[in-house]
Design an enzyme around this catalytic site. Structure first.
Site, PDB file in Angstrom:
ATOM      1  N   GLU A 138       0.802  -1.232   0.000  1.00  0.00           N
ATOM      2  CA  GLU A 138       0.000   0.000   0.000  1.00  0.00           C
ATOM      3  C   GLU A 138       0.830   1.275   0.000  1.00  0.00           C
ATOM      4  O   GLU A 138       0.581   2.190   0.786  1.00  0.00           O
ATOM      5  CB  GLU A 138      -0.964  -0.020   1.203  1.00  0.00           C
ATOM      6  CG  GLU A 138      -1.896  -1.216   1.169  1.00  0.00           C
ATOM      7  CD  GLU A 138      -2.805  -1.326   2.390  1.00  0.00           C
ATOM      8  OE1 GLU A 138      -2.700  -0.472   3.288  1.00  0.00           O
ATOM      9  OE2 GLU A 138      -3.600  -2.272   2.434  1.00  0.00           O
ATOM     10  N   ASN A 180       2.045  -5.153  -3.190  1.00  0.00           N
ATOM     11  CA  ASN A 180       0.639  -5.442  -2.901  1.00  0.00           C
ATOM     12  C   ASN A 180      -0.125  -4.151  -2.619  1.00  0.00           C
ATOM     13  O   ASN A 180       0.362  -3.304  -1.862  1.00  0.00           O
ATOM     14  CB  ASN A 180       0.589  -6.363  -1.662  1.00  0.00           C
ATOM     15  CG  ASN A 180      -0.786  -6.925  -1.374  1.00  0.00           C
ATOM     16  OD1 ASN A 180      -1.415  -7.504  -2.254  1.00  0.00           O
ATOM     17  ND2 ASN A 180      -1.246  -6.763  -0.140  1.00  0.00           N
ATOM     18  N   HIS A 217     -10.477  -5.739  -2.676  1.00  0.00           N
ATOM     19  CA  HIS A 217     -11.584  -5.520  -1.733  1.00  0.00           C
ATOM     20  C   HIS A 217     -12.659  -4.762  -2.512  1.00  0.00           C
ATOM     21  O   HIS A 217     -12.588  -3.542  -2.663  1.00  0.00           O
ATOM     22  CB  HIS A 217     -11.122  -4.686  -0.536  1.00  0.00           C
ATOM     23  CG  HIS A 217     -10.122  -5.373   0.334  1.00  0.00           C
ATOM     24  ND1 HIS A 217     -10.441  -6.466   1.108  1.00  0.00           N
ATOM     25  CD2 HIS A 217      -8.819  -5.119   0.560  1.00  0.00           C
ATOM     26  CE1 HIS A 217      -9.369  -6.855   1.778  1.00  0.00           C
ATOM     27  NE2 HIS A 217      -8.369  -6.065   1.466  1.00  0.00           N
ATOM     28  N   GLU A 246      -6.490 -10.436  -1.409  1.00  0.00           N
ATOM     29  CA  GLU A 246      -7.347 -10.185  -0.235  1.00  0.00           C
ATOM     30  C   GLU A 246      -8.810 -10.084  -0.658  1.00  0.00           C
ATOM     31  O   GLU A 246      -9.556  -9.238  -0.167  1.00  0.00           O
ATOM     32  CB  GLU A 246      -6.909  -8.891   0.484  1.00  0.00           C
ATOM     33  CG  GLU A 246      -5.458  -8.906   0.910  1.00  0.00           C
ATOM     34  CD  GLU A 246      -5.015  -7.656   1.666  1.00  0.00           C
ATOM     35  OE1 GLU A 246      -5.886  -6.873   2.105  1.00  0.00           O
ATOM     36  OE2 GLU A 246      -3.795  -7.474   1.833  1.00  0.00           O
ATOM     37  N   ASP A 248     -12.532  -9.875  -1.222  1.00  0.00           N
ATOM     38  CA  ASP A 248     -13.865  -9.925  -0.615  1.00  0.00           C
ATOM     39  C   ASP A 248     -14.761  -8.992  -1.421  1.00  0.00           C
ATOM     40  O   ASP A 248     -14.283  -8.064  -2.072  1.00  0.00           O
ATOM     41  CB  ASP A 248     -13.882  -9.615   0.892  1.00  0.00           C
ATOM     42  CG  ASP A 248     -13.103  -8.371   1.280  1.00  0.00           C
ATOM     43  OD1 ASP A 248     -12.873  -7.496   0.419  1.00  0.00           O
ATOM     44  OD2 ASP A 248     -12.729  -8.261   2.460  1.00  0.00           O
TER      45      ASP A 248
HETATM   46  O1  9MR Z   1      -7.907  -7.828   8.282  1.00  0.00           O
HETATM   47  C1  9MR Z   1      -6.973  -7.014   8.962  1.00  0.00           C
HETATM   48  C2  9MR Z   1      -7.582  -6.501  10.250  1.00  0.00           C
HETATM   49  O2  9MR Z   1      -7.783  -7.566  11.161  1.00  0.00           O
HETATM   50  C3  9MR Z   1      -6.686  -5.445  10.865  1.00  0.00           C
HETATM   51  O3  9MR Z   1      -7.349  -4.876  11.967  1.00  0.00           O
HETATM   52  C4  9MR Z   1      -6.344  -4.397   9.849  1.00  0.00           C
HETATM   53  C5  9MR Z   1      -5.429  -3.365  10.470  1.00  0.00           C
HETATM   54  O4  9MR Z   1      -4.712  -2.616   9.560  1.00  0.00           O
HETATM   55  O5  9MR Z   1      -5.725  -5.000   8.721  1.00  0.00           O
HETATM   56  C6  9MR Z   1      -6.586  -5.871   8.066  1.00  0.00           C
HETATM   57  O6  9MR Z   1      -5.970  -6.378   6.911  1.00  0.00           O
HETATM   58  C7  9MR Z   1      -5.624  -5.420   5.929  1.00  0.00           C
HETATM   59  C8  9MR Z   1      -4.393  -5.923   5.209  1.00  0.00           C
HETATM   60  O7  9MR Z   1      -3.363  -6.168   6.128  1.00  0.00           O
HETATM   61  C9  9MR Z   1      -3.929  -4.958   4.153  1.00  0.00           C
HETATM   62  N1  9MR Z   1      -4.988  -4.605   3.244  1.00  0.00           N
HETATM   63  C10 9MR Z   1      -6.219  -4.186   3.860  1.00  0.00           C
HETATM   64  C11 9MR Z   1      -6.695  -5.224   4.866  1.00  0.00           C
HETATM   65  C12 9MR Z   1      -8.043  -4.836   5.422  1.00  0.00           C
HETATM   66  O8  9MR Z   1      -7.950  -3.673   6.181  1.00  0.00           O
END
Ligand code: 9MR
Length: 440
Positions: A138, A180, A217, A246, A248
């Site tokens: 990111e 990513n 997402h 990722e 969804d």
């Molecule tokens: O699913 C993850 C969630 O449990 C955490 O609280 C969050 C914190 O930053 O991160 C989520 O996963 C993220 C991933 O690491 C990177 N892309 C976005 C995902 C959804 O927020």
């Protein structure tokens, strides 16, 4: 005689097996604390062959205090996965998010050094156990700029991303190294183009990047677009693999899930798909019910759509499905032997290999000779270094060296001259094996 239709032997019954038949994986994000929950691991172990730790490999988890590394929960996931033949995506080595407090307050040369040390330490710790690493996560800005996101890492210099990739390559040369991001799925978006230009530049200058992860997402603000396949294929044309990392989808439209799967199958360098959680209750956006399983663990229509898309993918099975050939002669009046005799006409086996650096998928075709088979055993000798991690439509005796593969219940009976298929995937280099086949 009852006439019934069975699925072809090449049609898997789980997401992982069906994806593997297409030379791909199907993964999920996993939370370590849920591994003690039976309902969770039942689905995980049955359906998936790739795992991404949802939070356990992030910087705040692996280096909570500077220079003190903590791997208990990440190792728990890695061990759970690998002991069951699943592979692991590492997520993530360098990111502006989920930095531990000590890193959040750092800047400049000290931060650059700390970031590179973190990458070296963590990638070395898991060396040889990671299929692909999200080296940098990111780093691009949302909106129309197409440029980098501001962060303490970005302020260490624009070359921070390539420095991160070089450190990761040095630490674990066997892992695929990915960039990513999210909101990079729509080909027309400025952010997508910004990442594309970076990857093109990296490839031109020899920066060690192997893959791009598309988080995917999808929701009302960032919906699936029909140019998604163009995005995947355009990046692949730069000479990198692409992975859906990722996935969804708000509301879990079965049709949209199907299209995502079809898009991945249509792009040869799309390695596989990871969904961001198993049940809706596992999702970071649970209220959007975006996943493939209901909170009670039951399969949703989106699950059926994904499985069907994987089984009817654009790479069709190379053999016709096995058919139950009706007898052309009247059945014997005497009772048949309870154990059918071995097929007198023998059998042959051929293998087709899809090999890439570090791994392979092998599809094996078993063909009956001049009489029908009631069962079969195929022997394949694997070269040293090749290890089977997953298989479908056959039972195997081992994972290395000389392996024997016997039919499962539904594909032992093969008519004279007919074929059936099974397959396996693994790590290492399989070469061109010469299988032998025996009727049983
Ligand atoms: O699913 C993850 C969630 O449990 C955490 O609280 C969050 C914190 O930053 O991160 C989520 O996963 C993220 C991933 O690491 C990177 N892309 C976005 C995902 C959804 O927020």
């Amino acid at each position: 005689m009852a006439l019934f239709v069975t699925a072809p032997a090449s049609a898997g019954t789980t997401l992982g097996a069906s994806a593997a038949e297409k030379g791909r994986y199907f993964g999920t994000a996993v939370a370590a604390y849920k591994l003690s929950e039976n309902a969770y691991t039942t689905i995980l172990n049955r359906e998936f062959n790739m795992v991404t730790p949802e939070n356990e490999m992030k910087i705040d988890a692996t280096e909570p205090q500077q220079g003190r590394f903590s791997y208990a929960s990440s190792e728990q996931i890695v061990n759970h996965a690998r002991s069951r033949g699943m592979q692991v995506r590492g997520h993530t080595l360098a990111w502006h998010g989920q930095q531990p407090g000590w890193m959040q307050s750092m800047e400049g040369t000290a931060l650059r050094t700390a970031m590179l040390n973190h990458i070296t330490q963590v990638a070395t710790h898991f060396k040889g156990q990671i299929y692909s690493w999200d080296v940098v996560n990111e780093a691009f800005a949302d909106g129309n700029s197409g440029g980098r996101r501001d962060s303490n890492l970005q302020r260490t210099g624009n070359d921070w991303i390539e420095a991160a990739f070089r450190a990761a390559r040095a630490a674990d040369p066997g892992a695929k190294l990915c960039y990513n991001d999210y909101n990079t799925d729509n080909w027309t978006w400025a952010k997508t183009q910004g990442v594309y230009n970076m990857v093109r530049d990296f490839k031109a200058r020899g920066v060690p990047i192997d893959c791009v992860g598309f988080q995917s997402h999808f929701n009302n603000d960032s919906p699936y677009a029909s140019n998604y396949r163009t995005t995947l294929s355009s990046f692949a044309a730069l000479g990198v693999d692409v992975q859906i990392t990722e996935l969804d989808i708000q509301g879990a439209s079965a049709d949209t899930y199907r299209r995502v799967v079809e898009d991945c199958l249509a792009v040869a360098r799309c390695n596989g798909i990871t969904v961001w959680g198993i049940r809706d209750s596992d999702s970071w956006r649970a209220s959007q019910t975006p996943l493939l399983f209901n909170s009670n663990g039951s399969k949703k229509p989106a699950y059926d759509a994904v499985l069907a898309a994987l089984n009817n993918g654009t790479t069709p099975p190379t053999t016709a499905p096995p058919t139950s050939v009706p007898p052309t002669t009247a059945p014997p009046t005497t009772a048949p032997p309870t154990t059918p005799p071995p097929g007198q006409g023998g059998c042959t086996a051929t293998v087709t290999v899809n090999q890439w650096t570090g791994g392979f998928v092998a599809n094996v075709r078993v063909t009956a000779g001049s009489s029908a088979l009631n069962g079969w055993t195929v022997t394949i000798t694997l070269p040293s270094g090749a290890t089977v991690t997953n298989s479908w439509s056959a039972n195997s005796s081992g994972t290395t060296g000389t392996t024997n593969w016997t039919n499962v219940s539904y594909n032992g009976r093969v008519g004279a001259g007919q074929s059936t298929e099974f397959g396996f995937q693994g790590t290492g280099t399989v070469g061109s094996p010469s299988p032998t086949c025996a009727a049983s």
